[in-house]
Design a protein around this motif. Structure first.
Motif, PDB file in Angstrom:
ATOM      1  N   LEU A 119       0.817  -1.208   0.000  1.00  0.00           N
ATOM      2  CA  LEU A 119       0.000   0.000   0.000  1.00  0.00           C
ATOM      3  C   LEU A 119       0.852   1.259   0.000  1.00  0.00           C
ATOM      4  CD1 LEU A 119      -2.810   1.246   0.079  1.00  0.00           C
ATOM      5  CD2 LEU A 119      -2.629   1.274   2.546  1.00  0.00           C
ATOM      6  N   ASP A 120       0.508   2.139  -0.909  1.00  0.00           N
ATOM      7  CA  ASP A 120       1.111   3.469  -0.984  1.00  0.00           C
ATOM      8  C   ASP A 120      -0.065   4.421  -1.136  1.00  0.00           C
ATOM      9  OD1 ASP A 120       2.355   5.836  -1.536  1.00  0.00           O
ATOM     10  OD2 ASP A 120       3.357   5.152  -3.356  1.00  0.00           O
ATOM     11  N   THR A 121      -0.476   5.047  -0.029  1.00  0.00           N
ATOM     12  CA  THR A 121      -1.663   5.901  -0.081  1.00  0.00           C
ATOM     13  C   THR A 121      -1.443   7.133  -0.937  1.00  0.00           C
ATOM     14  OG1 THR A 121      -1.012   6.971   1.979  1.00  0.00           O
ATOM     15  CG2 THR A 121      -2.580   5.143   2.145  1.00  0.00           C
ATOM     16  N   GLU A 122      -0.208   7.376  -1.350  1.00  0.00           N
ATOM     17  CA  GLU A 122       0.083   8.482  -2.248  1.00  0.00           C
ATOM     18  C   GLU A 122       0.089   8.016  -3.700  1.00  0.00           C
ATOM     19  OE1 GLU A 122       0.339  11.588  -0.989  1.00  0.00           O
ATOM     20  OE2 GLU A 122      -0.067  10.615   0.926  1.00  0.00           O
ATOM     21  N   GLY A 123      -0.053   6.716  -3.921  1.00  0.00           N
ATOM     22  CA  GLY A 123       0.036   6.159  -5.261  1.00  0.00           C
ATOM     23  C   GLY A 123      -1.208   6.426  -6.090  1.00  0.00           C
ATOM     24  N   LEU A 124      -1.024   6.384  -7.403  1.00  0.00           N
ATOM     25  CA  LEU A 124      -2.094   6.672  -8.343  1.00  0.00           C
ATOM     26  C   LEU A 124      -3.241   5.671  -8.236  1.00  0.00           C
ATOM     27  CD1 LEU A 124      -3.180   8.387 -10.637  1.00  0.00           C
ATOM     28  CD2 LEU A 124      -1.873   6.986 -12.224  1.00  0.00           C
ATOM     29  N   VAL A 125      -2.941   4.388  -8.056  1.00  0.00           N
ATOM     30  CA  VAL A 125      -3.997   3.373  -7.988  1.00  0.00           C
ATOM     31  C   VAL A 125      -4.909   3.653  -6.803  1.00  0.00           C
ATOM     32  CG1 VAL A 125      -4.503   0.911  -7.720  1.00  0.00           C
ATOM     33  CG2 VAL A 125      -2.569   1.630  -9.132  1.00  0.00           C
ATOM     34  N   TYR A 126      -4.325   3.873  -5.633  1.00  0.00           N
ATOM     35  CA  TYR A 126      -5.128   4.162  -4.439  1.00  0.00           C
ATOM     36  C   TYR A 126      -5.920   5.449  -4.634  1.00  0.00           C
ATOM     37  CZ  TYR A 126      -6.429   4.716   0.443  1.00  0.00           C
ATOM     38  OH  TYR A 126      -7.153   4.857   1.600  1.00  0.00           O
ATOM     39  N   GLU A 127      -5.316   6.436  -5.251  1.00  0.00           N
ATOM     40  CA  GLU A 127      -5.993   7.716  -5.495  1.00  0.00           C
ATOM     41  C   GLU A 127      -7.208   7.534  -6.409  1.00  0.00           C
ATOM     42  OE1 GLU A 127      -4.871  11.666  -7.983  1.00  0.00           O
ATOM     43  OE2 GLU A 127      -3.341  10.974  -6.572  1.00  0.00           O
ATOM     44  N   VAL A 128      -7.045   6.787  -7.487  1.00  0.00           N
ATOM     45  CA  VAL A 128      -8.157   6.536  -8.415  1.00  0.00           C
ATOM     46  C   VAL A 128      -9.277   5.784  -7.700  1.00  0.00           C
ATOM     47  CG1 VAL A 128      -8.871   5.261 -10.492  1.00  0.00           C
ATOM     48  CG2 VAL A 128      -6.751   6.585 -10.517  1.00  0.00           C
ATOM     49  N   LEU A 129      -8.921   4.775  -6.905  1.00  0.00           N
ATOM     50  CA  LEU A 129      -9.937   4.008  -6.178  1.00  0.00           C
ATOM     51  C   LEU A 129     -10.660   4.880  -5.153  1.00  0.00           C
ATOM     52  CD1 LEU A 129      -8.034   0.663  -5.584  1.00  0.00           C
ATOM     53  CD2 LEU A 129      -9.895   1.085  -7.199  1.00  0.00           C
ATOM     54  N   SER A 130      -9.928   5.715  -4.436  1.00  0.00           N
ATOM     55  CA  SER A 130     -10.536   6.591  -3.427  1.00  0.00           C
ATOM     56  C   SER A 130     -11.520   7.562  -4.068  1.00  0.00           C
ATOM     57  CB  SER A 130      -9.451   7.361  -2.669  1.00  0.00           C
ATOM     58  OG  SER A 130      -8.675   6.463  -1.913  1.00  0.00           O
ATOM     59  N   GLU A 131     -11.152   8.112  -5.215  1.00  0.00           N
ATOM     60  CA  GLU A 131     -12.037   9.051  -5.918  1.00  0.00           C
ATOM     61  C   GLU A 131     -13.278   8.355  -6.457  1.00  0.00           C
ATOM     62  OE1 GLU A 131      -9.576  10.812  -8.922  1.00  0.00           O
ATOM     63  OE2 GLU A 131      -8.433  11.995  -7.463  1.00  0.00           O
ATOM     64  N   SER A 132     -13.179   7.057  -6.744  1.00  0.00           N
ATOM     65  CA  SER A 132     -14.272   6.309  -7.357  1.00  0.00           C
ATOM     66  C   SER A 132     -15.113   5.536  -6.358  1.00  0.00           C
ATOM     67  CB  SER A 132     -13.688   5.308  -8.372  1.00  0.00           C
ATOM     68  OG  SER A 132     -12.863   5.955  -9.290  1.00  0.00           O
ATOM     69  N   LYS A 133     -14.734   5.559  -5.093  1.00  0.00           N
ATOM     70  CA  LYS A 133     -15.314   4.669  -4.080  1.00  0.00           C
ATOM     71  C   LYS A 133     -16.842   4.659  -4.051  1.00  0.00           C
ATOM     72  CE  LYS A 133     -14.354   3.018   0.520  1.00  0.00           C
ATOM     73  NZ  LYS A 133     -13.536   3.171   1.707  1.00  0.00           N
ATOM     74  N   GLY A 134     -17.485   5.790  -4.138  1.00  0.00           N
ATOM     75  CA  GLY A 134     -18.937   5.835  -4.068  1.00  0.00           C
ATOM     76  C   GLY A 134     -19.640   5.436  -5.354  1.00  0.00           C
TER      77      GLY A 134
END
Length: 164
Positions: free
Chosen positions: A108-123
């Motif tokens: 996990l890298d909470t600064e990474g692009l994958v996590y960022e895309v998932l966080s923005e799309s979560k809802g």
């Protein structure tokens, strides 16, 4: 001679955000989890005990158990005490999940692009993975390939005309 199996890890898209969404829709569960333990399971491979911490897609019991098959060169090998972003499929008709080295599973890298895309799309996961949205992304990818092909044809034609 014996049969050899390989993994294909070629991204299906030049647009990385779209690629992450395609991978999200292609698996059964996406979650952040802490790997607590690992043990070798005779003839099967490794079993990992993982505590889910944040879920983006799918429901997992807590703790969850992941399996890496001994015969599967594509299976992801987790490090005990690591926190991972895991893209998982159900293993046959069991409670186990599996992750592929060709997926987007990663420390996990909470600064990474994958996590960022998932966080923005979560809802919006249901909408993002709807049949209509998946087809729209496929059409977009095909249009991009057509444009790239047309550009290549034009550049080739210009080179031939210029005599270079």
């Amino acid at each position: 001679p014996s049969v050899g199996l390989t993994c294909s890890c070629i991204p299906t898209s030049g647009n990385y955000e779209r690629y992450v969404l395609e991978r999200l829709c292609a698996v059964d569960a996406v979650f952040v989890g802490d790997v607590e333990s690992s043990m070798q399971v005779r003839d099967l491979g490794f079993e990992y005990k993982i505590w889910p911490r944040e879920s983006f897609k799918g429901y997992l019991k807590s703790p969850a158990f992941a399996l890496t098959e001994a015969t599967n060169m594509c299976g992801y090998r987790f490090r005990v005490d690591g926190r991972y972003l895991i893209f998982a499929r159900r293993y046959e008709d069991t409670e186990y999940v599996t992750a592929s080295v060709c997926g987007l599973t990663q420390l996990l890298d909470t600064e990474g692009l994958v996590y960022e895309v998932l966080s923005e799309s979560k809802g919006d996961i249901e909408q993002i993975c709807s049949k209509k949205a998946i087809e729209e992304r496929r059409l977009e990818r095909l249009r991009e390939k057509d444009v790239s092909f047309e550009q290549l044809e034009e550049e080739t034609r210009q080179l031939l005309e210029s005599g270079e």
